[in-house]
Design a protein around this motif. Structure first.
Motif, short mmCIF file in Angstrom:
data_model
loop_
_atom_site.label_atom_id
_atom_site.label_comp_id
_atom_site.label_asym_id
_atom_site.label_seq_id
_atom_site.Cartn_x
_atom_site.Cartn_y
_atom_site.Cartn_z
N GLU A 146 1.71 -2.88 6.82
CA GLU A 146 1.09 -3.06 5.49
C GLU A 146 0.23 -4.32 5.43
O GLU A 146 -0.66 -4.43 4.58
CB GLU A 146 2.17 -3.14 4.39
CG GLU A 146 2.83 -1.82 4.06
CD GLU A 146 3.74 -1.31 5.17
OE1 GLU A 146 4.32 -2.16 5.91
OE2 GLU A 146 3.85 -0.09 5.35
N VAL A 192 -5.07 -4.92 8.13
CA VAL A 192 -6.20 -4.15 7.60
C VAL A 192 -7.25 -4.01 8.70
O VAL A 192 -7.21 -4.72 9.72
CB VAL A 192 -6.83 -4.81 6.34
CG1 VAL A 192 -5.87 -4.77 5.18
CG2 VAL A 192 -7.27 -6.23 6.64
N GLN A 214 1.96 -5.09 -0.08
CA GLN A 214 1.70 -4.17 -1.19
C GLN A 214 0.36 -4.49 -1.85
O GLN A 214 -0.44 -3.59 -2.10
CB GLN A 214 2.82 -4.30 -2.24
CG GLN A 214 4.13 -3.66 -1.82
CD GLN A 214 5.28 -4.07 -2.73
OE1 GLN A 214 5.13 -4.93 -3.60
NE2 GLN A 214 6.44 -3.45 -2.51
N GLN A 235 -2.65 -3.61 0.41
CA GLN A 235 -2.89 -2.17 0.49
C GLN A 235 -3.50 -1.64 -0.81
O GLN A 235 -4.38 -0.81 -0.80
CB GLN A 235 -1.59 -1.42 0.82
CG GLN A 235 -1.07 -1.66 2.24
CD GLN A 235 -2.12 -1.39 3.32
OE1 GLN A 235 -2.90 -0.45 3.22
NE2 GLN A 235 -2.15 -2.24 4.34
N GLU A 236 -3.00 -2.17 -1.93
CA GLU A 236 -3.52 -1.76 -3.23
C GLU A 236 -5.00 -2.13 -3.36
O GLU A 236 -5.83 -1.32 -3.75
CB GLU A 236 -2.72 -2.49 -4.31
CG GLU A 236 -2.76 -1.81 -5.67
CD GLU A 236 -1.80 -2.52 -6.63
OE1 GLU A 236 -2.30 -3.05 -7.61
OE2 GLU A 236 -0.57 -2.54 -6.34
#
Lengths: 265, 318
Positions: free
Chosen positions: A189, A192, A244, A247-248
């Motif tokens: 997570e 990127v 989190q 990713q959001e």
């Protein structure tokens, strides 16, 4: 004689300039952000140009993260055939100037991990008593290490600052190995990937700003049942929160520049 | 001959959350020796009585050391040859004394439903009762020509000697950011103490402080210089004490917002005789601090200028 649990001072603070104790300044809580940047030959050209531009733009944004509460310091470690610090010690974000990087040589990522492990200690870069936050460590690379990165990572994983630090990684282009980057951060997570110049700018800003914001917060986090977490769990929870939020935010991004790295660059 | 002070101020963050101060501090002055002690209750979820734990720790420490000092001449005669054994015995006795005190408190004040509310039954049963009271401890004794100290968990002890030499005789542990610290409530607490004994230099003053003070400084040098300044003002303690409290409040408010405790004992007569030495050291430290700052700024600006120059060259090439 015992003076316990004295009620704290809650009024306006009025301090005498002649007080001899004012000779030593009060330090704010501080945070060091480490950038580990691949400057090997494969980064040459548009990738490195874009990265340099984004990093120059990023500094004022991180400056706003710290503001009044936190003294944010930056340390940049580049790795190609050699590993090199941009400055000989972490520099306050207020003073920091980005030095444009050039790409050349092979990818000595394992050496970079070893060097980081040495410097992340009280006797080296993290020597300020006021250092109250675990460091943010952000790795950016476009390829696979050309040395034994596992040996370096093993050393790094034994470092308690690394253990409790906020880790994130950015893979640039098709050759970057997200599994290996997840080994570094501890979770997928917090990894990127950027396939184009537009994405690179977006990803660097998302990761660096989000990690700095979470890293510089004094948090007593709650778990999913709204119960207070132990001190020891807060660091793991911060890392999860970082994953989190990244990713959001990544999910909400446009493609921007749609020319892929590996055709465009 | 000896004098002292001790203060605990509530951390700004604790005040904001309406949490009681978790620190405790004390000092005790006798004819031939004096004791300074501070304790920092952990304050997190499972240590929900750590404010009481820290108070028990300072009381247990003072009582234990006084018992060992019932025959002052005897212990002072034995310390030079048996310091390790004596200090170790004091540490063990403090732990035992602390455990008696907290268990007595627990018997008289059973855990309330409100205290249990944040836990499931299983979670609560897994917490050893002594953990409710978890705390660190730092204590030191100043004698006429020797000093010793002991510490479990984080916090600092600073000693100033008669030549104004200011040191931290026990190394600050390589702490990590998780704030995981050794504690009085650890099952092997008696084996987790650090200690020191020094008799080759005459002590002027000792300062024990919880980590909220140390973390309000930018460098170890600043932290030590602060204590030399404190020492230089002790001759007029009555007038200086309000400034100390104010400064601790300031350091908590603008620093890490943690509780701060500071306990000090000093040799009054010796300080009067050595005041000029300490004052001179304060001036010397001030100059050194200026030099350090200038060197740091010069080094940083030099590196920055090189960066700017390189960037300009690159732009020019393009």
């Amino acid at each position: 004689m015992s003076k316990d649990n004295t009620k704290g001072y809650s009024g306006l603070l009025d301090f005498d300039d002649d007080d001899p104790l004012n000779a030593t300044a009060v330090s704010k809580k501080s945070l060091v952000i480490f950038f580990l940047i691949d400057t090997s030959g494969s980064m040459k050209g548009k990738k490195m140009g874009e990265l340099n531009t984004v990093m120059e733009e990023l500094i004022p944004e991180i400056r706003r993260v710290g503001e009044a509460d936190t003294d944010v310091k930056i340390a940049v470690l580049t790795f190609s055939t050699d590993v090199r610090w941009m400055y000989s010690q972490p520099i306050s974000i207020e003073e920091f100037e980005w030095a444009r990087l050039r790409a050349d040589g092979v990818t000595s990522m394992g050496e970079a991990f070893k060097e980081l492990s040495i410097r992340m200690s009280r006797g080296q870069f993290l020597n300020s008593p006021s250092l109250s936050f675990a460091p943010v460590i952000f790795l950016m690379t476009d390829g696979y290490p050309s040395d034994d990165y596992k040996a370096g990572l093993k050393l790094l994983k034994a470092n308690s600052w690394y253990k409790f630090g906020l880790k994130a990684a950015l893979g640039i282009g098709n050759e970057a190995n997200d599994d290996m980057l997840a080994e570094f951060t501890g979770s997928k997570e917090t990894v990127v990937h950027a396939y184009s110049g537009g994405q690179l700018a977006q990803m660097i800003k998302i990761v660096a700003v989000t990690a700095s914001q979470i890293g510089s917060k004094s948090m007593t986090l709650s778990d999913e049942n709204d119960k207070e977490l132990q001190d020891e769990d807060v660091f793991a929870a911060k890392q999860t929160l970082l994953g989190q939020q990244i990713q959001e935010l990544v999910g909400n991004q446009n493609d921007g520049d749609t020319v892929p790295f590996d055709t465009g660059w | 001959m000896f004098n002292g002070f001790s203060h605990s101020v509530m951390g700004a963050s604790h005040e904001a959350k309406n949490i009681v101060c978790q620190d405790s501090s004390a000092h005790k002055v006798h004819d031939k020796y004096a004791i300074c002690v501070v304790a920092d209750g952990h304050g997190s979820k499972k240590h929900f009585r750590s404010n009481i734990g820290s108070r028990c720790a300072v009381e247990a420490t003072v009582e234990t050391i006084e018992k060992f000092y019932e025959n002052v001449d005897e212990i002072e005669a034995n310390l030079p040859t048996n310091s390790k054994l004596i200090i170790r015995n004091i540490e063990k006795q403090i732990i035992a004394n602390w455990n008696v005190r907290i268990m007595e408190h627990l018997v008289n004040n059973p855990v309330t439903e409100q205290e249990m509310a944040p836990f499931t039954t299983m979670e609560f049963e897994a917490i050893p009762p002594e953990s409710y009271y978890g705390t660190t401890l730092i204590a030191a004794v100043i004698g006429r020509n020797y000093t010793f100290g002991l510490q479990i968990g984080d916090g600092s002890l600073v000693a100033v000697f008669d030549d104004a030499w200011t040191i931290m005789p026990m190394d600050y542990e390589e702490s990590n950011p998780a704030n995981i610290t050794a504690s009085m409530c650890n099952s092997n607490a008696a084996s987790m103490f650090d200690s020191f004994y020094k008799r080759d230099k005459v002590p002027l003053a000792l300062f024990a402080s919880t980590d909220g003070l140390y973390t309000s400084f930018g460098s170890d040098n600043d932290f030590l210089d602060y204590h030399t300044i404190l020492c230089s003002q002790l001759g007029d303690l009555t007038n200086f004490e309000p400034s100390i409290i104010k400064n601790l409040q300031k350091r908590s408010h603008f620093g890490t917002e943690d509780d701060i405790s500071l306990s000090c004992v000093f040799n009054n007569d010796l300080l009067a005789a050595k005041q000029h030495v300490v004052d001179a050291k304060v001036m010397e430290n001030r100059e050194r601090a200026k030099t350090r700052k200038n060197e740091l700024m010069r080094d940083m600006h030099k590196q920055r200028n090189e960066v700017v120059k390189r960037r300009a060259e690159e732009l020019h090439k393009r």
